[in-house]
Enzyme design. Structure first.
Site, PDB file in Angstrom:
ATOM      1  N   THR B  96       0.874  -1.188   0.000  1.00  0.00           N
ATOM      2  CA  THR B  96       0.000   0.000   0.000  1.00  0.00           C
ATOM      3  C   THR B  96       0.898   1.222   0.000  1.00  0.00           C
ATOM      4  O   THR B  96       1.591   1.501   0.989  1.00  0.00           O
ATOM      5  CB  THR B  96      -0.922   0.010   1.229  1.00  0.00           C
ATOM      6  OG1 THR B  96      -1.773  -1.127   1.177  1.00  0.00           O
ATOM      7  CG2 THR B  96      -1.779   1.269   1.257  1.00  0.00           C
ATOM      8  N   LYS B 171      -7.672   1.168  -2.322  1.00  0.00           N
ATOM      9  CA  LYS B 171      -7.175   0.730  -1.015  1.00  0.00           C
ATOM     10  C   LYS B 171      -7.246   1.872  -0.002  1.00  0.00           C
ATOM     11  O   LYS B 171      -7.605   1.655   1.159  1.00  0.00           O
ATOM     12  CB  LYS B 171      -5.731   0.215  -1.144  1.00  0.00           C
ATOM     13  CG  LYS B 171      -5.062  -0.157   0.186  1.00  0.00           C
ATOM     14  CD  LYS B 171      -5.719  -1.357   0.879  1.00  0.00           C
ATOM     15  CE  LYS B 171      -5.175  -1.581   2.289  1.00  0.00           C
ATOM     16  NZ  LYS B 171      -3.852  -2.177   2.342  1.00  0.00           N
ATOM     17  N   LYS B 239       0.404   5.022   8.747  1.00  0.00           N
ATOM     18  CA  LYS B 239       1.081   5.144   7.452  1.00  0.00           C
ATOM     19  C   LYS B 239       0.056   5.289   6.333  1.00  0.00           C
ATOM     20  O   LYS B 239       0.172   6.163   5.460  1.00  0.00           O
ATOM     21  CB  LYS B 239       1.946   3.894   7.208  1.00  0.00           C
ATOM     22  CG  LYS B 239       2.779   3.927   5.944  1.00  0.00           C
ATOM     23  CD  LYS B 239       3.002   2.528   5.367  1.00  0.00           C
ATOM     24  CE  LYS B 239       1.798   2.077   4.568  1.00  0.00           C
ATOM     25  NZ  LYS B 239       1.973   0.855   3.769  1.00  0.00           N
TER      26      LYS B 239
END
Lengths: 300, 300
Positions: B96, B171, B239
């Site tokens: 990701t 995502k 993150k």
């Protein structure tokens, strides 16, 4: 079979009372506006002249109104249920109102030898019509057992949440989760749109996983279709968020997410009115982003 | 059957590569730390000396690393996959990372005649072990068809989201919805606790209705049990929220809910570290409220 007194024949109350009538209950009804009472009488209910009149002719009295002040008026105001209610009967409030007001009203009924249940509902108009509501009950367990047969006509999930006020507390928890999940959906959809990716594709990719929610499954496709017809109206959602924020303030408990959603809904109400569906929360995020979900993508 | 190059044998990458080996794929592997590479070699993988070495010996190269900089290092840095990759092969990034970095890296591979797919995953460690991940793919449709048999070993839901970067966008939409739904759960639980109502009773009353979400069903009971072991770690969630906020900032698209959650997680990280599970978001709300979910109730 208990004779049920019914106070409040609104969008929820009318089909709930109708289901009791259909099941064979005698229902004595009153409503603030006459037309809706006429309709219930045409459907088999007995007409009462006031909440006190309802209470004097019933074994169990159920109120389903909008706000705390409405409930206080029909319960303990002039001509209210408390003036006619019989000792040993049960007063049930299925409205969504303040847990603190609930406890005050319950104490007044208790002085008259009447148990009160707070029993707010979720499941929307369709759940009321289908008799599949979720009923969150606070108050004495014996009182809940007494009215359980009637609750089973109206709902499919009946939870005893604890003492007086706890049904309202759980209903407010429900509204907290509903409204912040709604924000999650709105931000995912607007970010997707602004990034140039098809929102329907995104919904189908994420709805079944860890990002899934009832709001995303049921309201996400409506946003993509620009369908803002109400399942649940923004004005009522705001009323419930005010109750949650007020109760939380009384407990000195900051609800930073709910507070944010409440502010964003204020912008939606200003621009689009209180009668649009809650999925219109996305329009506040769209306003910040300068793009509407479902538009042709121009950048990203 | 394609020979698969594998770069990155972390908590997700290792079981994904193992599933490919078990299905009969030849896997040429490299990992930054030697122990995890040794384990994969013991499990049947062929050892490579660098990402470039992986690429020179594979038909399809898959990377599964942590952050944008890690992906740039193994893809286009010194000794990176681009130095060894064969024309006509496919480079797949299942990490990701930033949609913008994705598009930059994809452009460099395209100059070499190599298609790149961004194909980030959700479903957690258990989904990686079980081969039931959700795979969100961006990039050329032909490249996705080429690698689909391998994806079907690793995942059960494979969605083509659009051109390069769109897998990463979807995502990030997933992480937006996940994290704001998490806040919804945290506020409902803390409000319930402070109101003096049993949080487990509340969860059972609301989880199946309009307030329901994967977060509420799966993480709510963990909070009540004070189980903060990670399904997904706060540090990794942060993150991903940074990526979402950065991408949104680039699009001048405010994500007010995500931003709030990101700030609250900062407090969680400071007090409890980055390795606790994301359900520890509730601890930030508990800190504001001065009460822990699951404590004996003292007021309300």
């Amino acid at each position: 079979m208990d004779t049920i007194g019914w106070i409040g024949l609104g969008i929820m109350g009318a089909p709930m009372a109708r289901n009791l009538l259909t099941t064979g209950y005698e229902v004595v009804a009153w409503n603030r506006s006459a037309e809706r009472l006429d309709a219930a009488v045409a459907g088999g209910a007995q007409r009462a002249a006031s909440p006190a009149d309802v209470a004097s002719r019933s074994d169990v009295v159920i109120a389903c109104v909008t706000a705390s002040a409405d409930l206080e008026a029909v319960a303990t105001g002039p001509g209210g249920a408390i003036e006619g209610i019989r000792e040993g009967s049960v007063f049930v409030d299925m409205s969504t109102i303040s847990p603190a007001v609930t406890r005050e009203v319950a104490a007044k009924f208790e002085e008259r030898g009447v148990a009160m249940l707070d029993a707010p509902i979720s499941g929307g108009e369709q759940g009321a019509i289908d008799g599949t509501l979720s009923i969150m009950a606070g108050g004495p367990a014996e009182a809940l057992e007494r009215v359980r047969p009637a609750f089973e006509v109206m709902g499919s999930t009946i939870t005893h949440c604890g003492p007086s006020g706890s049904g309202q507390t759980v209903k407010l928890c429900n509204q907290i989760a509903v409204s912040v999940n709604n924000l999650a959906m709105a931000e995912a959809l607007v970010f997707c749109q602004r990034s140039g990716v098809d929102p329907s594709t995104m919904l189908s990719a994420i709805t079944q996983g860890a990002a899934g929610s009832w709001q995303l499954s049921n309201l996400g496709p409506k946003v993509v279709a620009r369908d803002f017809a109400p399942g649940f109206k923004v004005g009522l959602q705001q009323k419930d968020l005010r109750l949650a924020l007020e109760a939380a303030d009384g407990l000195r408990t900051p609800l930073v997410g709910v507070s944010l959603v409440h502010q964003l809904f204020a912008a939606v109400e200003r621009a689009h009115g209180a009668d649009v569906g809650t999925q219109a929360l996305v329009r506040a995020i769209e306003g910040l982003a300068g793009a509407e979900v479902g538009e042709a993508n121009e950048d990203g």
